[in-house]
Design a protein around this motif. Sequence first.
Motif, short mmCIF file in Angstrom:
data_model
loop_
_atom_site.label_atom_id
_atom_site.label_comp_id
_atom_site.label_asym_id
_atom_site.label_seq_id
_atom_site.Cartn_x
_atom_site.Cartn_y
_atom_site.Cartn_z
N ILE A 223 30.49 45.36 36.82
CA ILE A 223 30.00 44.59 35.68
C ILE A 223 29.23 43.41 36.25
CG2 ILE A 223 30.62 43.44 33.54
CD1 ILE A 223 33.33 44.84 33.71
N ALA A 224 27.94 43.46 36.16
CA ALA A 224 27.11 42.43 36.78
C ALA A 224 26.06 41.92 35.78
CB ALA A 224 26.41 42.99 38.03
N MET B 65 29.53 39.19 34.86
CA MET B 65 30.62 39.15 33.89
C MET B 65 30.20 38.27 32.72
SD MET B 65 33.39 40.90 34.84
CE MET B 65 34.76 40.07 34.05
N PRO B 66 30.36 38.74 31.48
CA PRO B 66 29.93 37.93 30.32
C PRO B 66 30.68 36.61 30.26
CG PRO B 66 30.36 40.21 29.66
CD PRO B 66 30.85 40.06 31.06
N GLY B 67 29.92 35.53 30.17
CA GLY B 67 30.51 34.21 30.06
C GLY B 67 31.04 33.64 31.36
N LYS B 68 30.84 34.33 32.49
CA LYS B 68 31.33 33.85 33.78
C LYS B 68 30.20 33.95 34.80
CE LYS B 68 36.05 35.53 32.97
NZ LYS B 68 37.15 36.35 33.50
N GLY B 69 30.31 33.18 35.84
CA GLY B 69 29.33 33.25 36.91
C GLY B 69 29.77 34.14 38.03
N THR B 70 30.38 35.27 37.70
CA THR B 70 30.90 36.18 38.70
C THR B 70 30.43 37.60 38.43
OG1 THR B 70 32.93 36.55 37.43
CG2 THR B 70 32.97 34.77 39.05
N ILE B 71 30.67 38.46 39.39
CA ILE B 71 30.40 39.89 39.27
C ILE B 71 31.74 40.61 39.33
CG2 ILE B 71 29.36 41.90 40.38
CD1 ILE B 71 27.11 40.09 41.31
N GLY B 72 32.00 41.47 38.35
CA GLY B 72 33.27 42.18 38.28
C GLY B 72 33.18 43.58 38.86
N ILE B 73 34.18 43.95 39.63
CA ILE B 73 34.28 45.29 40.21
C ILE B 73 35.63 45.86 39.78
CG2 ILE B 73 34.25 46.68 42.30
CD1 ILE B 73 32.69 44.41 43.65
N GLU B 74 35.61 46.88 38.96
CA GLU B 74 36.84 47.49 38.45
C GLU B 74 37.22 48.68 39.33
OE1 GLU B 74 36.26 46.40 33.71
OE2 GLU B 74 35.93 48.44 34.43
N VAL B 75 38.43 48.63 39.86
CA VAL B 75 38.92 49.66 40.78
C VAL B 75 40.21 50.24 40.18
CG1 VAL B 75 39.73 50.16 43.10
CG2 VAL B 75 37.94 48.44 42.74
N PRO B 76 40.30 51.57 40.04
CA PRO B 76 41.54 52.17 39.51
C PRO B 76 42.72 51.92 40.43
CG PRO B 76 39.71 53.73 39.44
CD PRO B 76 39.25 52.57 40.26
N ASN B 77 43.89 51.70 39.83
CA ASN B 77 45.11 51.52 40.60
C ASN B 77 45.61 52.86 41.14
OD1 ASN B 77 45.06 48.79 39.97
ND2 ASN B 77 46.35 49.06 38.16
N SER B 78 46.23 52.81 42.30
CA SER B 78 46.77 54.04 42.89
C SER B 78 47.96 54.57 42.09
CB SER B 78 47.19 53.78 44.34
OG SER B 78 48.16 52.75 44.39
N THR B 79 48.68 53.67 41.43
CA THR B 79 49.82 54.07 40.58
C THR B 79 49.60 53.51 39.18
OG1 THR B 79 51.04 52.12 41.34
CG2 THR B 79 51.44 54.21 42.48
N PRO B 80 48.80 54.18 38.34
CA PRO B 80 48.54 53.65 36.99
C PRO B 80 49.79 53.68 36.13
CG PRO B 80 47.61 55.85 37.23
CD PRO B 80 48.10 55.45 38.59
N GLN B 81 49.88 52.72 35.23
CA GLN B 81 51.03 52.63 34.33
C GLN B 81 50.69 53.22 32.97
OE1 GLN B 81 52.18 48.55 34.10
NE2 GLN B 81 52.55 48.33 36.28
N ILE B 82 51.67 53.80 32.34
CA ILE B 82 51.50 54.34 30.99
C ILE B 82 51.74 53.21 29.98
CG2 ILE B 82 52.36 55.98 29.29
CD1 ILE B 82 53.15 57.82 31.53
N VAL B 83 50.79 53.04 29.09
CA VAL B 83 50.94 52.05 28.02
C VAL B 83 51.57 52.75 26.82
CG1 VAL B 83 49.74 50.47 26.47
CG2 VAL B 83 48.98 50.71 28.84
N SER B 84 52.76 52.37 26.47
CA SER B 84 53.45 53.02 25.36
C SER B 84 53.04 52.39 24.04
CB SER B 84 54.97 52.92 25.55
OG SER B 84 55.37 51.57 25.59
N MET B 85 53.06 53.20 22.99
CA MET B 85 52.74 52.70 21.66
C MET B 85 53.78 51.70 21.19
SD MET B 85 50.20 53.23 19.67
CE MET B 85 49.79 52.30 18.20
N ARG B 86 54.97 51.84 21.69
CA ARG B 86 56.03 50.91 21.30
C ARG B 86 55.71 49.49 21.76
NH1 ARG B 86 62.46 51.77 21.63
NH2 ARG B 86 63.11 49.61 21.38
N SER B 87 55.21 49.35 22.97
CA SER B 87 54.90 48.01 23.48
C SER B 87 53.77 47.35 22.69
CB SER B 87 54.53 48.10 24.96
OG SER B 87 53.32 48.84 25.13
#
Length: 833
Positions: A428-429, A431-453
């Motif tokens: 992301i180059a 970053m909106p509203g920031k003076g930075t460049i964002g690099i999104e990297v997938p996690n090696s152990t992704p977490q499941i987001v439950s509907m309950r949370s």
Amino acid sequence: MAKKIQSRTAAPKRKSKKKVSLESRLFGESGAQGFASSFFSTFSLNRIQTVVGLLLLLFALLSTVSVLSFLPTGAQDQSLLLKLDSGVPLEGQEKFLNHFGALGARWANFIFNGMFGWGSMCMLVFLFWIGILMVRGERSGYIPALLRFVKYAFFMIWVSLAMAALQSLFSVDSHLEWGGAHGIRLYNYLMMQVKGWGLLLILLASLVIGLVLTNDRALDLVQHPRLPRQAHIPRLGLWGRIRGFGAGEVEAQEQEPSEEDLDEETNEGDALMAEDEPLEDEEPESEEEGELPTSESSQQPLSSTIHSIDGLIIEQAPEDDLVEVRHRNPGLAPGVMLEHYQIPSIELLKDYELNAPVQNMAEIERNKQRIIDTLASFKMRVTPSRITIGPAVTLYEVIPDQGIKVSRIKTMEEDIALSLKSEGIRIIAPMPGKGTIGIEVPNSTPQIVSMRSILASRRYNELRDSMELPIGMGKTITNEPFVFDLSRIPHLLIAGATGQGKSVGLNAIITSLLYSKRPEELKFVMVDPKMLEFSVYEELENHFLAKLPDVDKAIITDMTKVVPTLNSLCIEMDNRYHQLTQARVRGIKEYNQQVRNRENVAINGGQLMPYIVLVVDEFADLIMTSGKEVEQPITRLAQKARAAGIHMIIATQRPSTDVITGLIKANFPARIAFKVFSMIDSRTILDSPGANQLIGRGDMLFYQGKEMIRLQCAFLDTPESEAIVSHIQQQESTGSAYMLPEYIPEDEEGGAKTFNPSEKDPLFEEVARMVVNSQIGSTSNIQRKFNIGYNRAGRLMDQLEGSGVVGPQGGSKPREVLIKDMMSLERLFETLR
């Protein structure tokens, strides 16, 4: 003279002699350099550290096995050791029972009885930790390692003293000294000084102090004694702050949630976050329509664990406060028909995040360094600024040096993905509203987001009553629940390849609405071409579903019923606008507010006007079967139905231009894209690339005309949906589905009965003769032959149908000509005159 010159020239040669090393004599000059480089490359610090770690693991493993084997067999082994120490040889049948023989028995006796008894196990655990750390090549720093050693040493002494006291209290006679020699010596000394009750007080006080120094939960419990909540906002406690002075690794198992400074947590943002970017105020109620009224999750997180290491901010994703879902029971309030209806309980949903894996901070640090090194290898120097760890993706923010073009960094996605050995890298180059460049990297152990949370989060429950149609879609990269109002969007377009989470996303949307609205307030129209996705909701017909009067099932699986249903929704929209005009209001929200205030009771019998949400699972199949007949009513609903409370959610797995046309995209400003397999599909759904770089399994992009927000969609399994439906089915209902107005196609409205000969077109007879002669009943043919407009040609065709010249319309084919010769046509003309 020549001799002098010769001697002068020879003198420097004697001075240039130097000592020849042993390596040079053995291997030559180049061989010595090669030997040295080979030696240091072979015995590098990393290799030596790994070997030492393996030796520590081996030593700890052998010691543990020896001690465990010594526990049941130590009595016999000790007697044999006494014989050996006294010089008495062992008999043939006398053997050591320890797994490692005499050496193992002697070593286990020294570790257990000669040292700290059961407390010695703490030091073995410490050796295991050091060995694993060294084998993996991780460096925790001297201060964190020293502090961990002090921690284990404290518990080793405490356990040794406590076990020695227990053994003395119960007078246990055993070959095992529970507290070891040192524990017994310390116990005897304290008993002489403070006696039994004093020893008990020392044990309890030291245990509390040790836990407060090493565990944040204990610190929180001491500072704020109360019942534990369902979840905590993780904050870095005293132990974590001390460990932050090391090399930078903050282990996940010691990031226990703490609630220091409780008053500060109640604010909308953390004070540390305010140093980086200020929190925006909550959006007022009078915000401009069309903007996304989210819960500020896309701008600022509520609170987070922030570690500052060498100027780099590492932001650990927080867990939102979980609150009890409130059951709204308005009683006999105006407009309420089902007095005792209760929304489903949150206990029907599973918590998949309970034992979720925690991200390895050492891996996060390595990825950061690889990103910097990869960019530096292409002469693009950057400075790391912030790391935000989300449930499935970690965001690395960097600041480029002066003179580095942003466009160059945007082209580095494939190179960074290669260095990280990962897919789904997104830059992301800027970053909106920031003076930075964002690099999104997938996690090696992704977490499941439950509907309950999501549904139990404080943010969702705070915004549920202020929004008309609140939807908790998932969590952002900062682990914040993402909540938006469907009534403000007002329509949603969802696209994604097969198996990437599209159907789960639809179920999450439906579940969010079921948990926020009552049957009097909401109705669904569900179109399911695959006949499987929405079948679980069939039992909600008497509570939340709407259908045509002559249809058996409320879930539409017959594609011939789709066009009448869409046209019926258009009629419903027109009828609602007529009611809104009578009530002199501008929208359904104001109308329902009047009903609750007992105003305009005569209109619609004083009942609430429910929202209607049209959910289409596979839009591409409708386009293939019905084409323009489906697109026309959907476009009309998208343009006008918002104020009447009719909203659409359309999903497709084929986001091509022949399915998602420009007319549809213009009226669907809000879009959700799951993973697609080509950049063309991503541009079709989002007008920009990005969806082709997602990692799947619920990873999605939410776009509403502004910035794109990356989310991890909440997961909802089929048994959970069945439990919700079963709960609602047992509640009281209205007894039938919400009936949509009946739709009668134009070709069934009466034929010749509506034809008035006095109002026929001047070209009627000429057109009739042309149609009978050619035996082709086509509106476009009339338009072309007589050079007239389409509207006039259509009216002429209606008059020909009403007079009996041609039959009704049969799709895209020409109409059947009912009159076959000119004589019959002339007789018809005489009767019409």
